[in-house]
Design a protein around this motif. Sequence first.
Motif, PDB file in Angstrom:
ATOM      1  N   VAL A 123     -25.475  28.543  36.152  1.00 30.01           N
ATOM      2  CA  VAL A 123     -26.205  29.274  37.194  1.00 30.01           C
ATOM      3  C   VAL A 123     -25.248  30.120  38.021  1.00 30.01           C
ATOM      4  O   VAL A 123     -25.515  31.291  38.317  1.00 30.01           O
ATOM      5  CB  VAL A 123     -26.993  28.300  38.088  1.00 30.01           C
ATOM      6  N   TRP A 124     -24.106  29.546  38.390  1.00 23.71           N
ATOM      7  CA  TRP A 124     -23.145  30.258  39.229  1.00 23.71           C
ATOM      8  C   TRP A 124     -22.703  31.565  38.563  1.00 23.71           C
ATOM      9  O   TRP A 124     -22.746  32.641  39.177  1.00 23.71           O
ATOM     10  CB  TRP A 124     -21.932  29.394  39.531  1.00 23.71           C
ATOM     11  N   PHE A 125     -22.268  31.485  37.312  1.00 19.91           N
ATOM     12  CA  PHE A 125     -21.739  32.683  36.663  1.00 19.91           C
ATOM     13  C   PHE A 125     -22.838  33.669  36.264  1.00 19.91           C
ATOM     14  O   PHE A 125     -22.579  34.862  36.115  1.00 19.91           O
ATOM     15  CB  PHE A 125     -20.887  32.292  35.453  1.00 19.91           C
ATOM     16  N   ARG A 126     -24.064  33.194  36.119  1.00 25.11           N
ATOM     17  CA  ARG A 126     -25.169  34.117  35.855  1.00 25.11           C
ATOM     18  C   ARG A 126     -25.604  34.868  37.103  1.00 25.11           C
ATOM     19  O   ARG A 126     -25.970  36.043  37.035  1.00 25.11           O
ATOM     20  CB  ARG A 126     -26.374  33.341  35.293  1.00 25.11           C
ATOM     21  N   LEU A 127     -25.554  34.180  38.280  1.00 26.09           N
ATOM     22  CA  LEU A 127     -26.185  34.751  39.464  1.00 26.09           C
ATOM     23  C   LEU A 127     -25.247  35.070  40.623  1.00 26.09           C
ATOM     24  O   LEU A 127     -25.480  36.036  41.347  1.00 26.09           O
ATOM     25  CB  LEU A 127     -27.283  33.802  39.974  1.00 26.09           C
ATOM     26  N   TYR A 128     -24.228  34.260  40.837  1.00 27.53           N
ATOM     27  CA  TYR A 128     -23.518  34.322  42.106  1.00 27.53           C
ATOM     28  C   TYR A 128     -22.075  34.805  42.023  1.00 27.53           C
ATOM     29  O   TYR A 128     -21.526  35.266  43.014  1.00 27.53           O
ATOM     30  CB  TYR A 128     -23.517  32.941  42.775  1.00 27.53           C
ATOM     31  N   HIS A 129     -21.424  34.673  40.893  1.00 26.85           N
ATOM     32  CA  HIS A 129     -20.023  35.052  40.815  1.00 26.85           C
ATOM     33  C   HIS A 129     -19.876  36.546  41.092  1.00 26.85           C
ATOM     34  O   HIS A 129     -20.658  37.355  40.584  1.00 26.85           O
ATOM     35  CB  HIS A 129     -19.462  34.708  39.429  1.00 26.85           C
ATOM     36  N   PRO A 130     -18.897  36.946  41.927  1.00 24.79           N
ATOM     37  CA  PRO A 130     -18.795  38.360  42.313  1.00 24.79           C
ATOM     38  C   PRO A 130     -18.503  39.305  41.149  1.00 24.79           C
ATOM     39  O   PRO A 130     -18.809  40.491  41.227  1.00 24.79           O
ATOM     40  CB  PRO A 130     -17.649  38.371  43.338  1.00 24.79           C
ATOM     41  N   GLU A 131     -17.893  38.804  40.084  1.00 26.82           N
ATOM     42  CA  GLU A 131     -17.675  39.612  38.892  1.00 26.82           C
ATOM     43  C   GLU A 131     -18.577  39.105  37.773  1.00 26.82           C
ATOM     44  O   GLU A 131     -18.850  37.914  37.690  1.00 26.82           O
ATOM     45  CB  GLU A 131     -16.227  39.500  38.405  1.00 26.82           C
ATOM     46  N   LYS A 132     -18.994  40.008  36.905  1.00 25.62           N
ATOM     47  CA  LYS A 132     -19.707  39.593  35.711  1.00 25.62           C
ATOM     48  C   LYS A 132     -18.674  39.264  34.632  1.00 25.62           C
ATOM     49  O   LYS A 132     -17.923  40.141  34.201  1.00 25.62           O
ATOM     50  CB  LYS A 132     -20.657  40.691  35.226  1.00 25.62           C
ATOM     51  N   LEU A 133     -18.631  38.000  34.248  1.00 26.33           N
ATOM     52  CA  LEU A 133     -17.664  37.537  33.267  1.00 26.33           C
ATOM     53  C   LEU A 133     -18.423  37.009  32.045  1.00 26.33           C
ATOM     54  O   LEU A 133     -18.775  35.828  31.993  1.00 26.33           O
ATOM     55  CB  LEU A 133     -16.788  36.434  33.863  1.00 26.33           C
TER      56      LEU A 133
END
Length: 236
Positions: free
Chosen positions: A121-131
């Motif tokens: 969820v974090w990397f899909r929605l909240y992380h400032p960069e798209k990784l």
Amino acid sequence: MSHDKQFTLYSHPTGPNGWKTAFILTELGLSYETIYLDFMTGEHKAPEYTKYNPNGRVPALIDHSNSDFVVWESNAIAIYLVDKYDTDHRVSASSLESRIQQLQWLFFQASGQGPYFGQGVWFRLYHPEKLPSAIERYQKEVVRVLSVLESVLSQQEWLVEGKCTVADLSFITWNNSIATVIMKGYESFDLENDFPAVHAWHKRLLSRDAVIQVLDVQEREAQKHPLLHKLLHGEV
């Protein structure tokens, strides 16, 4: 100080772990009041809350009938509630061996499903960069966790002792986020076709009266916060 309800539950309108506790309290017919913390203003990190949970996360549960005993970490709360209040084993295992199996699944949920789904969820929605590589890593971990569950649930209806226990209930909220948030865009993922036993198990859990009641409350709480409501339904 007197309390109208036996328990005070500190939770969040959409965060998954407080609702796990609400399922168990409701299944056991225990009365509780929920206080929803505002993460945007940092209420979960404020001294008024960290005096109960020094980790500054939800849930925390106060048992007013037991000298205001405080428990935090959702699966520790689950064990406390069934050990103390589920003496007829409505949603808990009875034999020593089954209780250990119940504990093993609670550990698996806390160490496997929760962190990996949460990072998804974090990397899909909240992380400032798209990784994309990070998103893919956690999506693959979701598939791995589901594969473990499928290997067992294809042989039996429930995780422990042939009935619904807190072990099963602990998986509901993160599993609710699979299709709407975590696995969006992951190849041709289809829970029902790819993991039919997990899908059927999840549907059985969602059909329980206590779960329906609690998820109705969650929906009403989320509607008070438009952004959180969109998140709950995978619309962001």
